[in-house]
Design an enzyme around this catalytic site. Sequence first.
Site, PDB file in Angstrom:
ATOM      1  N   TRP A 156       0.933  -1.138  -0.197  1.00 31.58           N
ATOM      2  CA  TRP A 156      -0.183   0.016  -0.202  1.00 31.58           C
ATOM      3  C   TRP A 156       0.837   0.955  -0.268  1.00 31.58           C
ATOM      4  O   TRP A 156       1.291   1.526   1.311  1.00 31.58           O
ATOM      5  CB  TRP A 156      -0.800  -0.044   0.801  1.00 31.58           C
ATOM      6  CG  TRP A 156      -1.581  -0.688   1.116  1.00 31.58           C
ATOM      7  CD1 TRP A 156      -3.256  -0.874   0.339  1.00 31.58           C
ATOM      8  CD2 TRP A 156      -1.515  -2.171   1.385  1.00 31.58           C
ATOM      9  NE1 TRP A 156      -4.159  -2.474   0.600  1.00 31.58           N
ATOM     10  CE2 TRP A 156      -2.944  -3.045   1.384  1.00 31.58           C
ATOM     11  CE3 TRP A 156      -1.303  -3.049   2.801  1.00 31.58           C
ATOM     12  CZ2 TRP A 156      -3.339  -4.331   1.917  1.00 31.58           C
ATOM     13  CZ3 TRP A 156      -1.295  -4.209   2.982  1.00 31.58           C
ATOM     14  CH2 TRP A 156      -3.027  -4.761   2.454  1.00 31.58           C
ATOM     15  N   HIS A 176      -6.859   2.143   1.133  1.00 29.90           N
ATOM     16  CA  HIS A 176      -8.099   1.472   0.901  1.00 29.90           C
ATOM     17  C   HIS A 176      -9.615   1.722   1.853  1.00 29.90           C
ATOM     18  O   HIS A 176      -9.496   2.719   2.968  1.00 29.90           O
ATOM     19  CB  HIS A 176      -7.928  -0.356   0.674  1.00 29.90           C
ATOM     20  CG  HIS A 176      -6.809  -0.547   2.218  1.00 29.90           C
ATOM     21  ND1 HIS A 176      -6.425  -1.606   2.799  1.00 29.90           N
ATOM     22  CD2 HIS A 176      -6.875   0.145   3.708  1.00 29.90           C
ATOM     23  CE1 HIS A 176      -5.739  -1.744   3.784  1.00 29.90           C
ATOM     24  NE2 HIS A 176      -6.262  -0.548   4.316  1.00 29.90           N
ATOM     25  N   GLN A 216     -12.817   1.887  -3.503  1.00 31.99           N
ATOM     26  CA  GLN A 216     -12.924   0.804  -2.875  1.00 31.99           C
ATOM     27  C   GLN A 216     -14.259   0.582  -2.587  1.00 31.99           C
ATOM     28  O   GLN A 216     -14.893   1.241  -1.932  1.00 31.99           O
ATOM     29  CB  GLN A 216     -12.609   0.498  -1.804  1.00 31.99           C
ATOM     30  CG  GLN A 216     -10.532  -0.077  -2.807  1.00 31.99           C
ATOM     31  CD  GLN A 216      -9.497  -1.322  -1.481  1.00 31.99           C
ATOM     32  OE1 GLN A 216      -9.635  -0.641   0.080  1.00 31.99           O
ATOM     33  NE2 GLN A 216      -8.626  -1.372  -2.593  1.00 31.99           N
ATOM     34  N   VAL A 259      -7.047 -10.553   6.818  1.00 31.54           N
ATOM     35  CA  VAL A 259      -7.768 -12.191   6.722  1.00 31.54           C
ATOM     36  C   VAL A 259      -7.003 -13.628   6.858  1.00 31.54           C
ATOM     37  O   VAL A 259      -6.191 -13.734   6.663  1.00 31.54           O
ATOM     38  CB  VAL A 259      -8.349 -12.210   5.453  1.00 31.54           C
ATOM     39  CG1 VAL A 259     -10.228 -10.973   6.217  1.00 31.54           C
ATOM     40  CG2 VAL A 259      -8.128 -11.460   4.517  1.00 31.54           C
ATOM     41  N   ALA A 313     -14.724 -10.459   5.159  1.00 36.63           N
ATOM     42  CA  ALA A 313     -14.613  -9.153   4.610  1.00 36.63           C
ATOM     43  C   ALA A 313     -14.092  -9.622   3.361  1.00 36.63           C
ATOM     44  O   ALA A 313     -13.673 -10.775   2.771  1.00 36.63           O
ATOM     45  CB  ALA A 313     -13.034  -8.851   5.846  1.00 36.63           C
TER      46      ALA A 313
END
Length: 346
Positions: A156, A176, A216, A259, A313
Amino acid sequence: MIEQLEELRSKALADLGQVDDAKRLEDWRVTYLGKRSALNQALRGLATLDASDRRVVGQIGNDVKRLLEAEFVARQSQIDRKTREFELVRERLDVTLPGRPLPVGQVHPITKVVGEIVEAFHGLGYDIVEGPEVETDKYNFALLNIPAEHPARDRWDTFYVKTDGVPIGQHLLRTHTSPMQVRVMERSRPPIRVVVPGRCYRYEATDATHESEFTQIEGLAVDEHLTFADLKGTLTAFAHAVFGAERRTRFRVDFFPFVEPGAEMAIDCHVCHGAGCRLCKHTGWLEIMGAGMVHPRVLEGVGYDSSTYTGFAFGMGAERIAMLKYGIDDIRTFYANDLRFLRQFR
Ligand code: DAH
């Protein structure tokens, strides 16, 4: 004779006052200034007068004539002007012309696609929430299990924001919409079902598939007993709503720090139906988003008991979804503001 001329003059002027079109003006001219007009006859009759009378009467007669001629010219130009103005107005008011189209606005294609996506989730019981575009390191990274100095941060590329009194590196433009997972969990209790559309920013070079500003849609579901099967069922329903009921889906392992397990979701190419084409780069599949089961550390980070609660998610790029849906091969077209492009998405 002089009286006659004066009478003639007042009558002619009074009549001229009534004249308001070219035809009546011509009649007036013939009557008062024409060859057979009373004035001309009077002037011709001068020859019968004696020399001194002739001079006085002739003088007055010529004065009357010049005056009427001048008044005639003035009236004529007045009438001409009026006629021209009338014609102009008539041209403007041509009721047979087709109406001019009103410039009607429309939503931007990305706004439209975001609307379709959140609508699909809304139908599944999801709330739609938005969050701040200027975020803190804590929400954008730390509470998403992306610690400082962790190499995963390199995914990122970040724009940092200078704020007085705040050390550099703390404030940033969100890379994000995932930070809203944490903000939503902090301010509510399960069951949670939200989607979060919004602008994101990354410090990177622009090319056909990358923009430094993009959109997003993040999604989060947290409850007791949620499993990967719920994730698959939910995202498959979304794919059917947006890309067509006949779409097949594919989930493969991928890594995202927030995640575990993480997945990358793909749909079979809706252009070639899996046979292979330019859009799917001859693979038959289109990758549409990242997803996974919320990492226990993220749940614990906001004070949730990860032995009671589980969640999933997902996050997708609206521009990418729009490009795949409409077969657009350059992300920059969305923000070049070429109306010929934008008007295709009514
Ligand atoms: N935030 C990720 C990105 O910007 C996308 C993403 C991947 C979001 C997996 C998720 C997820 O919620 O589970 O690349």
